[in-house]
Enzyme design. Structure first.
Site, PDB file in Angstrom:
ATOM      1  N   ASP A 129       0.824  -1.215   0.000  1.00  0.00           N
ATOM      2  CA  ASP A 129       0.000   0.000   0.000  1.00  0.00           C
ATOM      3  C   ASP A 129       0.856   1.262   0.000  1.00  0.00           C
ATOM      4  O   ASP A 129       0.329   2.366  -0.108  1.00  0.00           O
ATOM      5  CB  ASP A 129      -0.932   0.008   1.218  1.00  0.00           C
ATOM      6  N   ASP A 153      -9.869  -8.116  11.926  1.00  0.00           N
ATOM      7  CA  ASP A 153      -9.596  -9.544  12.041  1.00  0.00           C
ATOM      8  C   ASP A 153     -10.633 -10.271  12.901  1.00  0.00           C
ATOM      9  O   ASP A 153     -11.244 -11.250  12.463  1.00  0.00           O
ATOM     10  CB  ASP A 153      -8.186  -9.776  12.576  1.00  0.00           C
TER      11      ASP A 153
END
Length: 817
Positions: free
Chosen positions: A281, A425
């Site tokens: 990224d 997550d």
């Protein structure tokens, strides 16, 4: 000539006069003035004199505090002689109890009964009714004392017994003691005389109720750790599933990411079924060139929406592997990661995710600044060592963002990695469980990474976790909605409720001040009865926790962790409950340096204020003890004891804020493995590798080894049955046999081999935790006290140094004026 009290006092007066530099017959006002201001020295300003006096006064207070703590500890040790004697007798009794035979009898006779439909629920209901009866039966002070002594004696025996049944009995004793205290608090301590007492009293009760709920859920969550073994792979390698390895990165340096990528390339998996992807990224050309040079794919995207979750989801759209292995860019997998983890996906078609522990080979700020690395379990050890094993028993294992394998089809079914919260997550795992999928946890260290380098980075990471868990609790509450079992709801809820500890912890750190400052009675009961109910609760909780959690978290350390973080998580969790959309994802920095030691005044400001308030409250309490509240001696002593404990915990928190140096970009990992040195003249020398990193190794060799700094050598390390050789230069050589080598430039294959010989070896982390001290509650309390005193010493030294520096800068300006 014998020393009389009068002569002793004269000597003491003369010594004190010499120290303060005053005549022995000086008036009292001069003595008091000299406590703060030293005699004028030519060239010094009045500010320097005041600073020196203040420093001496702080030193005297620190000495007095240290001496008082040591004296109190010795007195308590002497007074506890009957208790220690009883403990020795009870410890001798424990080996005579045959737990194994009792367990077999229980399994033989109770097993068939409990297997009957509804029998477990009936047994649970009867047990609950019996527990309620014990908790709610009113005792006199003598009866409550007898309950405390008998429960303690039973716990002392049970803690020495192996197996799961003694552990469950210890948990039951702890819950009974807690239940008696909770019932007494609700029925006998809530009559208040003023609105402020009412407000503060019920505030304290709510904070305690939070801890009761977390304790109950926690015991359920960890009642029976599953301890899942490795499942063998099925079929030939050609029949194994394809695996895509995702390594997301944003702003981490290539030096951190390189080892993870090289280890992923060498995973023990068929090459045609393994694809490694760097998800960058940061869109860095350096990373693209590195990916091309080692033969992995470099993926970028046009935007950074949803941070890490968005990065992973973008990669999911353009890859096709049946399984996805995810590693944070600093988590280096061992070569056996996939061969150890994938078997469970073959044995259980409904298994959507398998998680392994997050292991860190560098110290976190608590371990580095307090000097406890590899001696005291770190903050995350309890979660990965015990809680996740307990979650696995209830089919409630959480996805933790790294060191995990996920089946692609179920992940795509729930829309990929969750993006609604910043704790993507755990939220993803919750979605998978709601769809009826199973998850798994293997408590084997199969990857290792870097811990946060600074306290500020550590706090920032925990703020994100706390905010994310509060967001999930608000938007996708485990107790609401379909698809979860009761036990899954409890496991998820307890994980989320844990991060709401901020406000309760702040309440506990300030509650005694209500009485010490204002004489408000926020627990309206006699001090003796408070002690008789609260002491068994605290005692049994610590015995049970030391037995159940001692391998993973030492006694009293939770208070230190929570004290450091309390102020910082209280606000984000509260805001997230009100508006869960507020808050952004922050990346945890890794691979940074701490060039010089410093005290983090910014991070420590909240608990510095708490320290000052607690010391002031303690001083006022001493006044109440001797002058103002002599009719409430027991109440004052109880509040003073509570405040003293808070002061020690806050001192340890101050110690964490004193950042020590961290100047290695590549952390050295201690080890013990054979090595060989090949010299240019043909000599072959045997050695033992004692530490390694990606840039060099430390060796131990026979004394007098013929090496000199700057000498070129070749180092042999073993990868299974194959020896790999690396060019190196001698950077350090001592006559005692200590040798330090620095690697010369390595080609790609040599770098992969180096990773396989060091970080990625199958057994590299196997004995990592064997260096941990054994948890003993009283010894743990003593260590926390010592760390607290050391924290205040460091704080005082830093304060004095900074004050001197400020005054030094101020003095030329004052002279100019």
């Amino acid at each position: 000539m014998p020393t009389t009290p009068t002569s002793f006092l004269r000597r003491l007066q003369a010594w004190w006069a010499h120290l303060l530099e005053v005549p022995s017959d000086a008036p009292l006002r001069l003595w008091l003035w000299r406590l703060l201001v030293r005699p004028a020295v030519p060239g010094d300003s009045i500010w320097a004199s005041l600073a020196s006096g203040a420093y001496r006064l702080l030193g005297a207070v620190a000495w007095l505090l240290t001496s008082s703590i040591k004296l109190t500890a010795r007195l308590l040790y002497a007074a506890a002689w009957p208790v220690r004697l009883a403990m020795r007798w009870l410890d001798k009794l424990a080996p005579h109890i045959n737990v194994t035979a009792s367990g077999r009898l229980a399994d033989r006779y109770l097993g068939p009964v409990l297997a009957l439909p509804g029998a477990r629920w009936i047994a649970l209901g009867l047990g609950t009714l019996a527990a309620i009866l014990v908790m709610t039966t009113p005792f006199t002070w003598f009866g409550q004392t007898l309950f405390m002594v008998l429960a303690w004696a039973l716990a002392m025996v049970l803690r020495r017994l192996p197996g799961q049944y003694p552990t469950l009995m210890l948990a039951t004793l702890s819950l009974l003691a807690m239940g008696r205290y909770a019932w007494w608090r609700l029925t006998s301590s809530l009559e208040f005389e003023s609105p402020m007492e009412y407000l503060l009293g019920y505030g304290l009760l709510l904070a305690e109720a939070y801890t009761w709920l977390v304790v109950v859920f926690g015991f359920i969550q960890t009642a029976w750790p599953l301890q899942r073994p490795t499942a063998p792979l099925v079929g030939t390698p050609q029949e194994w599933p394809s695996v895509d390895v995702f390594i997301p990165t944003y702003n981490e340096p290539l030096s951190v990411v390189r080892a993870t990528v090289l280890a992923a390339l060498a995973l023990d998996w068929p090459a045609d079924k393994l694809n490694v992807f760097i998800l960058d990224d940061g869109k860095r050309e350096e990373f693209r060139e590195f990916a091309e040079s080692v033969g992995v794919r470099h993926i970028t995207r046009t935007n950074n929406r949803h941070a890490k979750a968005g990065n992973l989801n973008h990669a999911l759209e353009i890859t096709h592997g049946e399984l996805i292995a995810i590693f944070d860019c600093d988590h280096i997998p061992t070569e056996s990661f996939l061969t150890s983890a994938v078997g469970w996906f073959q044995h259980d078609p409904k298994c959507a995710m398998l998680q392994t522990p997050h292991h860190f080979f560098s110290p976190d700020p608590f371990e580095r600044n307090l000097g406890t690395f590899r001696r005291v379990p770190n903050e995350g050890a309890l979660f990965y060592g015990l809680i996740q094993d307990g979650n696995d028993f209830w089919n409630a294992t959480f996805f933790c963002g790294s060191c995990a394998v996920i089946r692609r089809a179920p992940l795509m079914e729930v829309g990929g990695i969750a993006v609604e919260t910043v704790t993507e997550d755990a939220h993803t795992a919750l979605k998978l469980h709601r769809r009826g999928y199973t998850t798994a946890y293997m408590n084997r260290t199969l990857a290792a990474g870097l811990a946060t380098e600074s306290l500020s980075a550590h706090v920032g990471q925990r703020i994100r976790w706390a905010r994310g868990m509060a967001q999930i609790f608000r938007t996708d509450n485990p107790f609401l909605g379909k698809g979860l079992t009761l036990w899954q709801r409890i496991c998820y809820s307890n994980a989320m409720l844990h991060f709401f500890f901020g406000l309760p912890r702040l309440v506990f750190l300030t509650a005694p001040m209500a009485f010490l400052f204002f004489e408000w009675h926020i627990i309206n009961a006699g001090a003796i009865m408070i002690a008789l109910y609260v002491f068994p609760y605290i005692l049994q909780s610590n015995i049970a926790n030391a037995h159940v959690q001692g391998e993973y978290r030492h006694s009293f350390w939770a208070e230190v962790y929570e004290t450091v973080l309390a102020w910082y998580v209280a606000w984000p969790t509260t805001v997230a409950l009100i508006n869960p959309r507020i808050g952004t994802f922050n990346v945890t920095a890794k691979g940074g340096l701490v060039a010089q030691p410093y005290f983090d005044w910014g991070i420590s400001r909240p608990y510095t204020i708490l320290v000052l308030l607690n010391f002031l409250a303690f001083g006022v309490g001493l006044g109440r003890l001797f002058f103002w509240n002599t009719h409430e001696t027991a109440t004052v002593l109880l509040n003073l004891l509570w405040t003293a404990y808070s002061i020690l915990i806050l001192g340890a928190a101050l110690g964490v804020a004193a950042e020590s140096r961290q100047v290695r970009r590549m952390h050295r990992v201690n080890t013990r493995m054979p090595a060989t040195l090949f010299l240019d003249d043909g000599q072959v020398l045997r050695a033992q590798c004692v530490d390694f990193s990606m840039t060099g190794v430390g060796l131990h060799m026979a004394a007098g080894t013929p090496l000199v700094a700057g000498q070129k050598v070749h180092l042999g390390l073993w990868r299974g049955q194959m020896e790999c050789v690396f060019p190196a230069t001698v950077a350090l050589q001592r006559h005692s046999g200590e040798v330090g080598l620095e690697f010369d430039p390595l080609d790609t294959q040599q770098q992969i081999d180096l990773v396989q010989c060091t970080f990625a070896r199958k057994d590299v982390w196997r004995d990592w935790n064997e260096s941990h001290d054994t948890d003993r509650p009283l010894q743990g309390l003593q260590e926390i006290a010592e760390l607290g005193v050391r924290g205040y010493r460091t704080f005082g030294h830093t304060l004095a140094t900074d004050a001197r520096s400020f005054l030094t800068r101020l003095m030329p300006r004052s002279r100019t004026l």
